[in-house]
Motif scaffolding. Structure first.
Motif, short mmCIF file in Angstrom:
data_model
loop_
_atom_site.label_atom_id
_atom_site.label_comp_id
_atom_site.label_asym_id
_atom_site.label_seq_id
_atom_site.Cartn_x
_atom_site.Cartn_y
_atom_site.Cartn_z
N LYS A 3 -2.92 -1.08 0.98
CA LYS A 3 -4.21 -0.58 -0.29
C LYS A 3 -4.59 -1.78 -0.59
CE LYS A 3 -2.85 2.69 -3.05
NZ LYS A 3 -2.00 3.53 -3.84
N SER A 16 0.73 -3.85 -1.62
CA SER A 16 0.74 -2.38 -2.00
C SER A 16 0.37 -1.69 -0.73
CB SER A 16 -0.22 -1.92 -3.16
OG SER A 16 -0.03 -2.60 -4.01
N GLY A 20 2.52 3.88 -1.18
CA GLY A 20 2.63 3.63 -2.56
C GLY A 20 3.75 2.68 -2.90
N THR A 22 5.65 -1.39 -3.02
CA THR A 22 5.13 -2.48 -3.36
C THR A 22 6.16 -3.69 -2.76
OG1 THR A 22 4.25 -1.74 -5.26
CG2 THR A 22 4.82 -4.11 -5.25
#
Length: 164
Positions: A3, A16, A20, A22
């Motif tokens: 993302k 990212s 979702g 990290t």
């Protein structure tokens, strides 16, 4: 694909993922005059990857792991140093002890494979990472390395979408 990928200066990145997660790589944030964020800005991480033990790659790894509950991925010798020097707990480290070049681990649907790199370090050996995200896209973080012929092999073995 990711993302977002944010460069934090030097070899540090925050990725990212589409799911979702990290991923933080080589976190040198506090005391880094070029880093655009502060350590307090990091509130979540799934994994923290360390390529080698130089301060400008490992400086805030334990801080972030302890703050977020992320899993640390690094060479066993580097992990041992972080355990001895900073009290890093076994349960916060992949396999409780780290992993070596050629090893792979899956953390929350993301597969991380440690690759070789050529540089200096005090503990373990320098490394890079192939990161396969939840959607199948792949990121290669070469680590702090010079160019080497096996990079061509990595490109043939893995369908790399982004190289850092």
């Amino acid at each position: 694909m990711a993302k977002s990928v944010k460069w934090l200066s030097h070899a540090a990145f925050i990725v990212s993922t589409p799911g979702g997660k990290t991923i933080i790589i080589d976190p040198w944030i506090a005391g880094n005059p070029l880093c655009p964020i502060k350590l307090d800005d990091i509130s979540t991480a799934t994994s923290v990857l360390v390529t080698h033990d130089h301060f400008d790659h490992v400086a805030n790894a334990v801080d972030i792991v302890n703050k977020t509950g992320a899993t640390l991925v690094a060479q066993p010798e580097t992990v041992n140093r972080l355990k001895e020097d900073f009290g890093l707990a076994d349960e916060k480290v992949i396999f409780g002890m780290g992993m070596n070049v050629g090893g792979s681990a899956t953390i929350d649907g993301i597969t991380i494979t440690m690759t070789q790199a050529f540089h200096s370090c005090e503990t373990g050996s320098p490394a890079g990472y192939i990161i396969k995200l939840e959607d199948g896209s792949m990121i290669y973080h070469a680590g702090d390395t010079g160019i080497f012929e096996s990079m061509r092999l990595l490109g043939g073995l893995y369908s790399i979408d982004l190289a850092l």
